[in-house]
Design an enzyme around this catalytic site. Structure first.
Site, short mmCIF file in Angstrom:
data_model
loop_
_atom_site.label_atom_id
_atom_site.label_comp_id
_atom_site.label_asym_id
_atom_site.label_seq_id
_atom_site.Cartn_x
_atom_site.Cartn_y
_atom_site.Cartn_z
CE LYS A 1 -0.31 -0.28 5.04
NZ LYS A 1 -1.12 -0.74 6.18
NE ARG B 1 -7.15 0.12 10.89
CZ ARG B 1 -5.91 -0.01 10.46
NH1 ARG B 1 -5.06 1.00 10.54
NH2 ARG B 1 -5.49 -1.15 9.94
CE1 TYR C 1 11.10 32.13 4.01
CE2 TYR C 1 11.15 29.73 3.91
CZ TYR C 1 10.93 30.96 3.30
OH TYR C 1 10.55 31.01 1.99
CG MET D 1 7.23 24.11 -0.35
SD MET D 1 6.13 25.18 -1.28
CE MET D 1 5.37 26.15 0.02
C1 LIG Z 1 -0.38 -1.74 6.77
C2 LIG Z 1 -0.96 -3.04 7.11
C3 LIG Z 1 -0.14 -4.17 7.24
C4 LIG Z 1 1.36 -4.10 7.21
O1 LIG Z 1 1.79 -3.47 8.40
P1 LIG Z 1 3.35 -3.32 8.73
O2 LIG Z 1 3.36 -2.88 10.15
O3 LIG Z 1 3.85 -2.28 7.81
O4 LIG Z 1 3.96 -4.63 8.51
C5 LIG Z 1 -0.75 -5.38 7.42
N1 LIG Z 1 -2.10 -5.49 7.51
C6 LIG Z 1 -2.91 -4.41 7.44
C7 LIG Z 1 -4.37 -4.58 7.56
C8 LIG Z 1 -2.37 -3.16 7.25
O5 LIG Z 1 -3.18 -2.09 7.18
#
Ligand SMILES: *Cc1c(COP(=O)(O)O)cnc(C)c1O
Length: 372
Positions: A35, A133, A267, A315
């Site tokens: 992701k 969640r 800055y 920036m």
């Molecule tokens: C992001 C995520 C993972 C991986 O988590 P890490 O701590 O990066 O290994 C696994 N399962 C779910 C549902 C996640 O959202």
């Protein structure tokens, strides 16, 4: 010199080495979590490499990422778990994605998409074991499983997985992981009583893989560890676990100058040179994901010398100090500890965040290139 003043070098050998290490840590199947653009490392590159290394399962949060990922790994299994009411689930089914289901509306929309397309929806039933969640609450699971069993009997869905996510597995002493694992076992019983028998159970992300063997079940879902960053550097640094940093962030110096004692830098002049100093400008800033909290606290490497950040991160640029700095030299912000470099975790510790945030927020405009 590269025409891009900054770049993230992405190391295939480091990724392979981390995959090997994780495989040696568990006998469960590995789902590579890619992701957030493979945690900022570049979705296509990481997915293709992992696939070449024999990874057959991939996980991404967003449905849109899953649809993109399908192009890079046509024959892999892909699980996605973030889509909202009205999402194009027919498209998801056509792309052969596995879908997480953890709410009544999602189940209804998946059912509708399966009916509309005539494609059997592959489900991973998500249960909330203590994160508050996503996922069905245990109290709602029996009803959901009964409905899912009916849809499965009708040939509309196929239950692949039962899954959940751990809230505190980066803290080996909390006791919460054992509690969540017990709730997960209860969930397995509840769905079985409704006649649902998932092929695979999965619970562990990186910290579960590394620090809680009892959470491994049939498949594990490491993300951050794949990229060579520790899930919690207070428990163990990446290099102590044996992980190798996949990303090295660097940039070519833009200008350099000599300034006298008393020069206010950047800055608001939060730094004033106590003596004559040689300064140079790194063409990366908070718009590129460099934390503004790194102002006056982090440092970079130029020709192996430690060069502190002076004044505020701007920036698109920030100022460093070091003897002999010249435009065109390369400043390395972070990389692998074994190369003597500061790590993403070091930056995280200095800027009150976690390594995850350091790597994921490096801007998409920073070129990702293969490490030599
Ligand atoms: C992001 C995520 C993972 C991986 O988590 P890490 O701590 O990066 O290994 C696994 N399962 C779910 C549902 C996640 O959202």
């Amino acid at each position: 010199m590269s025409s891009h003043p900054s770049r993230a070098l992405i190391s295939r050998s480091a990724l392979s080495s981390n995959i090997d290490l994780l495989r040696a840590t568990t006998s469960s199947q590995l789902m590579a979590i890619v992701k957030a653009g493979a945690y900022g490392h570049g979705l296509e590159r990481i997915a293709r490499w992992a696939h070449d290394d024999g990874v057959t399962w991939f996980g991404v949060a967003q449905l849109t990422e899953a649809l993109e990922l399908r192009r890079y790994v046509p024959d892999a299994r892909i699980l996605t778990w973030i889509f909202t009411p009205g999402a194009d689930l027919a498209k998801a089914l056509s792309a052969n994605l596995d879908l997480s289901v953890g709410s009544a509306w999602a189940l209804a929309e998946i059912e509708a998409a399966a009916r509309a397309t005539g494609i059997v929806a592959r489900l991973h039933i998500k249960v909330d074991t203590g994160m508050a969640r996503g996922g069905f609450a245990i109290a709602d699971l029996a009803d959901a499983a009964t409905k899912i069993a009916a849809l499965e009997a009708e040939g509309l869905v196929s239950v692949v997985g039962l899954w959940s996510h751990l809230a505190c597995s980066d803290d080996p002493t909390s006791g919460e992981t054992e509690y969540q694992t017990a709730v997960f076992e209860e969930a397995r019983t509840v769905v079985a009583e409704a006649g649902v028998v998932p092929e695979i159970l999965h619970l562990a992300a990186s910290s579960g893989v590394l620090w809680h063997p009892s959470t491994h079940y049939d498949l594990v879902r490491p993300g951050i560890a794949l990229y060579g960053v520790s899930p919690n550097l207070e428990v163990a640094r990446a290099e102590d676990i044996g992980l190798r940093a996949v990303m090295q962030l660097e940039a070519d110096l833009l200008t350099s100058r000599d300034v006298p004692a008393g020069a206010g830098v950047s800055y608001n002049h939060t730094y004033r040179t106590p003596a004559h100093a040689r300064l140079a400008v790194v063409p990366l800033g908070y718009a590129d994901g460099i934390p503004r909290l790194a102002s006056n606290v982090a440092n970079v490497r130029v020709n192996d010398a430690v060069c502190p950040i002076r004044g505020r991160v701007c920036m698109d640029q920030f100022v460093i100090e070091g003897v002999g700095l010249e435009a065109g030299q390369t400043a390395i912000l972070f990389g692998d500890a074994r190369d003597g470099l500061p790590t993403a975790d070091d930056w995280a510790a200095l800027t009150q965040t976690i390594g995850y945030e350091i790597v994921t927020r490096i801007g998409r405009q920073v070129q990702r290139v293969d490490a030599p």
